[in-house]
Design an enzyme around this catalytic site. Sequence first.
Site, PDB file in Angstrom:
ATOM      1  N   ASP A   1      -5.051 -48.071 -14.567  1.00  0.00           N
ATOM      2  CA  ASP A   1      -4.341 -46.853 -14.200  1.00  0.00           C
ATOM      3  C   ASP A   1      -5.415 -45.892 -13.709  1.00  0.00           C
ATOM      4  O   ASP A   1      -6.250 -45.430 -14.495  1.00  0.00           O
ATOM      5  CB  ASP A   1      -3.609 -46.290 -15.419  1.00  0.00           C
ATOM      6  CG  ASP A   1      -2.794 -45.044 -15.096  1.00  0.00           C
ATOM      7  OD1 ASP A   1      -3.091 -44.388 -14.088  1.00  0.00           O
ATOM      8  OD2 ASP A   1      -1.854 -44.730 -15.850  1.00  0.00           O
ATOM      9  N   HIS A   2      -5.400 -45.592 -12.414  1.00  0.00           N
ATOM     10  CA  HIS A   2      -6.498 -44.797 -11.846  1.00  0.00           C
ATOM     11  C   HIS A   2      -6.585 -43.406 -12.458  1.00  0.00           C
ATOM     12  O   HIS A   2      -7.606 -42.736 -12.352  1.00  0.00           O
ATOM     13  CB  HIS A   2      -6.348 -44.680 -10.320  1.00  0.00           C
ATOM     14  CG  HIS A   2      -5.150 -43.877  -9.892  1.00  0.00           C
ATOM     15  ND1 HIS A   2      -3.964 -44.463  -9.508  1.00  0.00           N
ATOM     16  CD2 HIS A   2      -4.956 -42.541  -9.789  1.00  0.00           C
ATOM     17  CE1 HIS A   2      -3.099 -43.519  -9.174  1.00  0.00           C
ATOM     18  NE2 HIS A   2      -3.673 -42.344  -9.337  1.00  0.00           N
TER      19      HIS A   2
ATOM     20  N   HIS B   1       0.756 -42.766 -16.030  1.00  0.00           N
ATOM     21  CA  HIS B   1      -0.211 -41.666 -16.080  1.00  0.00           C
ATOM     22  C   HIS B   1      -0.025 -40.784 -17.325  1.00  0.00           C
ATOM     23  O   HIS B   1      -0.966 -40.555 -18.094  1.00  0.00           O
ATOM     24  CB  HIS B   1      -0.083 -40.786 -14.835  1.00  0.00           C
ATOM     25  CG  HIS B   1      -0.350 -41.495 -13.551  1.00  0.00           C
ATOM     26  ND1 HIS B   1      -1.151 -42.607 -13.461  1.00  0.00           N
ATOM     27  CD2 HIS B   1       0.069 -41.238 -12.282  1.00  0.00           C
ATOM     28  CE1 HIS B   1      -1.220 -43.003 -12.201  1.00  0.00           C
ATOM     29  NE2 HIS B   1      -0.487 -42.194 -11.469  1.00  0.00           N
TER      30      HIS B   1
END
Length: 242
Positions: free
Chosen positions: A78-79, A141
Amino acid sequence: TPSHHSSTCLPAYAPPCCTLQVCQGLSHACSNLGPNPHSSSWVRAIVEKPFGNDLDSSEELCEQLGALFPENQLYRIDHYLGKELSQNLLVMRWANPIFGAWWNRHYVNNVQISFKEDFGTQGRGGYFDTYGIIRDVIQNHLTQLLALIAMECPVSNHPDDIRDEKCKVLRCIAPLKLEDVVLGQYTAGNGQPGYLEDSTVPDDSRAPTYAACRLQINNERWAGVPFVLRAGKALNERSVVV
């Protein structure tokens, strides 16, 4: 084709529907990408979210990618965890003793995590409509941020130890009830077209572009403290606030 001693990083920036095909092509085209623990080179195949559409498709994708790459070469990421806000949370919590005394239900009334974008789909509605704001932002996120905020101190900074503490928190979250969720879809205003006016969005779409949910973490530290996650597009500003 990389040499036998090369190191290769392969980020799979592809639509979810193409992830498996891209990884199959990379594995077949590059001689040192298969499950070969004796190779002196290292390879990292990085797969960005969304990772499937639901639990079943996620587990199926795990199995399929596992046949192409050994687990130590496969990164499902998950960036958002690379952002400064996320990186600083662990340092802020565990390197500052002042926070330890009040980071619990006795001193915290509620925790709110808000994600706001001041623009709409901008022609990307075809992708967004299949996921909606919940799958696009909240279940990855914002849930990652929640876990970092609510978890206990890990044994070490090793990724496995941090993951274990995150999982403990997630297992303590009570199932959501309908009355704990608010959904919405933006309409035209302030010079911006509405969601349904995007030519890539079906005219009868019910995909949410705004969602808010109230979560309860049933453990000793957070019992009774609501965690509110909010995310939306085409709002009044662009910000992420805890």
